[in-house]
Design a protein around this motif. Structure first.
Motif, PDB file in Angstrom:
ATOM      1  N   ALA A  79     -11.276 -49.439 -10.315  1.00  0.00           N
ATOM      2  CA  ALA A  79     -10.167 -50.119  -9.750  1.00  0.00           C
ATOM      3  C   ALA A  79     -10.012 -51.675  -9.806  1.00  0.00           C
ATOM      4  CB  ALA A  79      -9.922 -49.649  -8.503  1.00  0.00           C
ATOM      5  N   ALA A  80      -8.777 -52.001 -10.228  1.00  0.00           N
ATOM      6  CA  ALA A  80      -8.437 -53.608 -10.020  1.00  0.00           C
ATOM      7  C   ALA A  80      -8.431 -53.927  -8.428  1.00  0.00           C
ATOM      8  CB  ALA A  80      -7.110 -53.758 -10.679  1.00  0.00           C
ATOM      9  N   ALA A  81      -8.588 -55.114  -8.385  1.00  0.00           N
ATOM     10  CA  ALA A  81      -8.871 -55.963  -7.134  1.00  0.00           C
ATOM     11  C   ALA A  81      -7.530 -55.830  -6.550  1.00  0.00           C
ATOM     12  CB  ALA A  81      -9.433 -57.253  -7.135  1.00  0.00           C
ATOM     13  N   GLY A  82      -7.272 -55.622  -5.361  1.00  0.00           N
ATOM     14  CA  GLY A  82      -5.843 -55.527  -4.629  1.00  0.00           C
ATOM     15  C   GLY A  82      -5.261 -54.351  -4.758  1.00  0.00           C
ATOM     16  N   LYS A  83      -5.533 -53.445  -5.742  1.00  0.00           N
ATOM     17  CA  LYS A  83      -4.705 -52.176  -5.684  1.00  0.00           C
ATOM     18  C   LYS A  83      -5.421 -51.380  -4.434  1.00  0.00           C
ATOM     19  CE  LYS A  83      -4.072 -51.545 -10.592  1.00  0.00           C
ATOM     20  NZ  LYS A  83      -3.850 -50.629 -11.630  1.00  0.00           N
ATOM     21  N   LEU A  84      -4.089 -50.739  -3.964  1.00  0.00           N
ATOM     22  CA  LEU A  84      -4.473 -49.524  -2.885  1.00  0.00           C
ATOM     23  C   LEU A  84      -4.192 -48.401  -3.208  1.00  0.00           C
ATOM     24  CD1 LEU A  84      -2.089 -51.796  -0.379  1.00  0.00           C
ATOM     25  CD2 LEU A  84      -4.490 -51.867  -0.356  1.00  0.00           C
ATOM     26  N   TYR A  85      -5.237 -47.541  -2.235  1.00  0.00           N
ATOM     27  CA  TYR A  85      -5.249 -46.216  -2.597  1.00  0.00           C
ATOM     28  C   TYR A  85      -5.325 -45.416  -1.438  1.00  0.00           C
ATOM     29  CZ  TYR A  85      -6.570 -47.451  -7.425  1.00  0.00           C
ATOM     30  OH  TYR A  85      -6.662 -47.559  -8.548  1.00  0.00           O
ATOM     31  N   SER A  86      -4.791 -44.271  -1.451  1.00  0.00           N
ATOM     32  CA  SER A  86      -4.700 -43.202  -0.234  1.00  0.00           C
ATOM     33  C   SER A  86      -5.498 -42.030  -0.785  1.00  0.00           C
ATOM     34  CB  SER A  86      -3.184 -42.781  -0.009  1.00  0.00           C
ATOM     35  OG  SER A  86      -3.222 -42.172   0.986  1.00  0.00           O
ATOM     36  N   VAL A  87      -6.201 -41.422   0.443  1.00  0.00           N
ATOM     37  CA  VAL A  87      -7.041 -39.960   0.174  1.00  0.00           C
ATOM     38  C   VAL A  87      -6.820 -39.211   1.316  1.00  0.00           C
ATOM     39  CG1 VAL A  87      -9.231 -40.886   0.742  1.00  0.00           C
ATOM     40  CG2 VAL A  87      -8.797 -38.975  -1.057  1.00  0.00           C
TER      41      VAL A  87
ATOM     42  N   GLY B  81      -7.598 -35.610   7.896  1.00  0.00           N
ATOM     43  CA  GLY B  81      -7.002 -37.080   7.961  1.00  0.00           C
ATOM     44  C   GLY B  81      -6.711 -37.584   6.642  1.00  0.00           C
ATOM     45  N   ILE B  82      -6.115 -38.936   6.867  1.00  0.00           N
ATOM     46  CA  ILE B  82      -5.808 -39.597   5.689  1.00  0.00           C
ATOM     47  C   ILE B  82      -6.443 -41.170   5.813  1.00  0.00           C
ATOM     48  CG2 ILE B  82      -3.743 -40.637   4.425  1.00  0.00           C
ATOM     49  CD1 ILE B  82      -1.938 -38.586   5.423  1.00  0.00           C
ATOM     50  N   ALA B  83      -7.096 -41.480   4.921  1.00  0.00           N
ATOM     51  CA  ALA B  83      -7.576 -43.056   4.799  1.00  0.00           C
ATOM     52  C   ALA B  83      -6.759 -43.761   3.732  1.00  0.00           C
ATOM     53  CB  ALA B  83      -8.962 -43.064   4.794  1.00  0.00           C
ATOM     54  N   GLN B  84      -6.530 -45.026   3.855  1.00  0.00           N
ATOM     55  CA  GLN B  84      -5.996 -45.598   2.767  1.00  0.00           C
ATOM     56  C   GLN B  84      -6.635 -47.200   2.740  1.00  0.00           C
ATOM     57  OE1 GLN B  84      -1.862 -45.864   4.215  1.00  0.00           O
ATOM     58  NE2 GLN B  84      -1.230 -43.909   2.957  1.00  0.00           N
ATOM     59  N   GLY B  85      -6.458 -47.739   1.890  1.00  0.00           N
ATOM     60  CA  GLY B  85      -7.128 -49.225   1.665  1.00  0.00           C
ATOM     61  C   GLY B  85      -7.894 -49.263   0.081  1.00  0.00           C
TER      62      GLY B  85
ATOM     63  N   ASN C  41      -5.255 -35.184  -2.978  1.00  0.00           N
ATOM     64  CA  ASN C  41      -4.080 -36.258  -3.104  1.00  0.00           C
ATOM     65  C   ASN C  41      -4.719 -37.653  -3.212  1.00  0.00           C
ATOM     66  OD1 ASN C  41      -1.626 -36.504  -3.360  1.00  0.00           O
ATOM     67  ND2 ASN C  41      -0.881 -36.736  -1.094  1.00  0.00           N
ATOM     68  N   GLU C  42      -5.884 -37.926  -3.867  1.00  0.00           N
ATOM     69  CA  GLU C  42      -6.235 -39.290  -4.004  1.00  0.00           C
ATOM     70  C   GLU C  42      -5.120 -39.714  -4.970  1.00  0.00           C
ATOM     71  OE1 GLU C  42      -9.864 -42.207  -4.519  1.00  0.00           O
ATOM     72  OE2 GLU C  42     -10.396 -40.288  -4.133  1.00  0.00           O
ATOM     73  N   ARG C  43      -4.539 -41.198  -4.829  1.00  0.00           N
ATOM     74  CA  ARG C  43      -3.693 -41.459  -5.432  1.00  0.00           C
ATOM     75  C   ARG C  43      -3.433 -43.035  -5.256  1.00  0.00           C
ATOM     76  NH1 ARG C  43      -1.445 -39.894  -0.987  1.00  0.00           N
ATOM     77  NH2 ARG C  43       0.622 -40.763  -0.188  1.00  0.00           N
ATOM     78  N   GLU C  44      -3.141 -43.986  -6.064  1.00  0.00           N
ATOM     79  CA  GLU C  44      -2.604 -45.352  -5.853  1.00  0.00           C
ATOM     80  C   GLU C  44      -1.199 -45.301  -5.131  1.00  0.00           C
ATOM     81  OE1 GLU C  44      -1.725 -49.482  -8.366  1.00  0.00           O
ATOM     82  OE2 GLU C  44      -2.622 -47.778  -9.396  1.00  0.00           O
ATOM     83  N   ILE C  45      -1.268 -46.502  -4.356  1.00  0.00           N
ATOM     84  CA  ILE C  45       0.125 -46.553  -3.191  1.00  0.00           C
ATOM     85  C   ILE C  45       0.235 -47.997  -3.434  1.00  0.00           C
ATOM     86  CG2 ILE C  45      -0.528 -44.682  -1.781  1.00  0.00           C
ATOM     87  CD1 ILE C  45      -1.437 -46.696   0.316  1.00  0.00           C
ATOM     88  N   GLU C  46       1.632 -48.333  -3.197  1.00  0.00           N
ATOM     89  CA  GLU C  46       2.160 -49.644  -3.173  1.00  0.00           C
ATOM     90  C   GLU C  46       1.905 -50.429  -2.123  1.00  0.00           C
ATOM     91  OE1 GLU C  46       3.642 -51.378  -5.784  1.00  0.00           O
ATOM     92  OE2 GLU C  46       3.241 -49.521  -6.791  1.00  0.00           O
ATOM     93  N   THR C  47       1.971 -49.872  -0.841  1.00  0.00           N
ATOM     94  CA  THR C  47       1.713 -50.329   0.282  1.00  0.00           C
ATOM     95  C   THR C  47       1.150 -49.437   1.346  1.00  0.00           C
ATOM     96  OG1 THR C  47       3.829 -50.053   1.252  1.00  0.00           O
ATOM     97  CG2 THR C  47       3.616 -52.088   0.242  1.00  0.00           C
ATOM     98  N   LEU C  48       0.480 -50.091   2.312  1.00  0.00           N
ATOM     99  CA  LEU C  48      -0.089 -49.077   3.373  1.00  0.00           C
ATOM    100  C   LEU C  48       0.954 -48.576   4.376  1.00  0.00           C
ATOM    101  CD1 LEU C  48      -3.184 -51.435   4.677  1.00  0.00           C
ATOM    102  CD2 LEU C  48      -3.230 -49.619   2.715  1.00  0.00           C
ATOM    103  N   GLU C  49       0.596 -47.413   4.575  1.00  0.00           N
ATOM    104  CA  GLU C  49       1.530 -46.559   5.373  1.00  0.00           C
ATOM    105  C   GLU C  49       1.327 -46.570   6.901  1.00  0.00           C
ATOM    106  OE1 GLU C  49       1.797 -42.669   3.800  1.00  0.00           O
ATOM    107  OE2 GLU C  49       1.581 -43.315   1.905  1.00  0.00           O
ATOM    108  N   PHE C  50       0.112 -47.186   7.172  1.00  0.00           N
ATOM    109  CA  PHE C  50      -0.399 -47.310   8.775  1.00  0.00           C
ATOM    110  C   PHE C  50      -0.810 -48.913   8.872  1.00  0.00           C
ATOM    111  CE2 PHE C  50      -1.373 -43.125   6.537  1.00  0.00           C
ATOM    112  CZ  PHE C  50      -0.489 -42.337   7.632  1.00  0.00           C
ATOM    113  N   VAL C  51      -1.014 -48.991  10.224  1.00  0.00           N
ATOM    114  CA  VAL C  51      -1.289 -50.473  10.492  1.00  0.00           C
ATOM    115  C   VAL C  51      -2.794 -50.471  11.084  1.00  0.00           C
ATOM    116  CG1 VAL C  51       1.207 -51.215  11.117  1.00  0.00           C
ATOM    117  CG2 VAL C  51      -0.331 -50.370  13.022  1.00  0.00           C
ATOM    118  N   ALA C  52      -3.395 -49.199  11.294  1.00  0.00           N
ATOM    119  CA  ALA C  52      -4.770 -49.174  12.012  1.00  0.00           C
ATOM    120  C   ALA C  52      -5.152 -47.852  11.655  1.00  0.00           C
ATOM    121  CB  ALA C  52      -4.931 -49.457  13.424  1.00  0.00           C
TER     122      ALA C  52
END
Length: 99
Positions: free
Chosen positions: A2-10, A50-54, A83-94
């Motif tokens: 994965a390229a640096a800076g890309k965000l994912y959700s699983v 649950g869901i984790a993003q980063g 449902n692992e996928r690339e996302i544009e922005t994080l959907e949670f703050v913590a």
């Protein structure tokens, strides 16, 4: 890789002895150490979901932790990731525990 800076959700669900053993608390601690966001909760079928993003590399660390380590008294039989996928922005703050 994965390229640096890309965000994912699983999405995840962990099976075994994962309720009543502080699994959610330890998951929140581990995810927070990795600077991941999302949530986890107990399910009615005795699992923790649950869901984790980063960043992908940090999600991979959490996935291994959920699959093989968990909390000190947990007994993990399996962990399912979906449902692992690339996302544009994080959907949670913590990373939080839902009740």
């Amino acid at each position: 890789m994965a390229a640096a800076g890309k965000l994912y959700s699983v999405n995840f669900e962990v099976f075994g002895t994962v309720q009543g053993v502080f699994f959610r608390k330890y998951t929140r601690t581990k995810a927070s150490e990795l600077r991941l966001v999302g949530w986890c909760r107990n399910t009615s079928k005795g699992t923790v979901a649950g869901i984790a993003q980063g960043p992908k590399a940090k999600l991979d660390v959490l996935k291994d932790w959920l699959r093989y380590k968990g909390s000190p008294h947990s007994r993990i039989t399996s962990a399912v990731f979906s449902n692992e996928r690339e996302i544009e922005t994080l959907e949670f703050v913590a990373f939080t525990v839902k009740h």
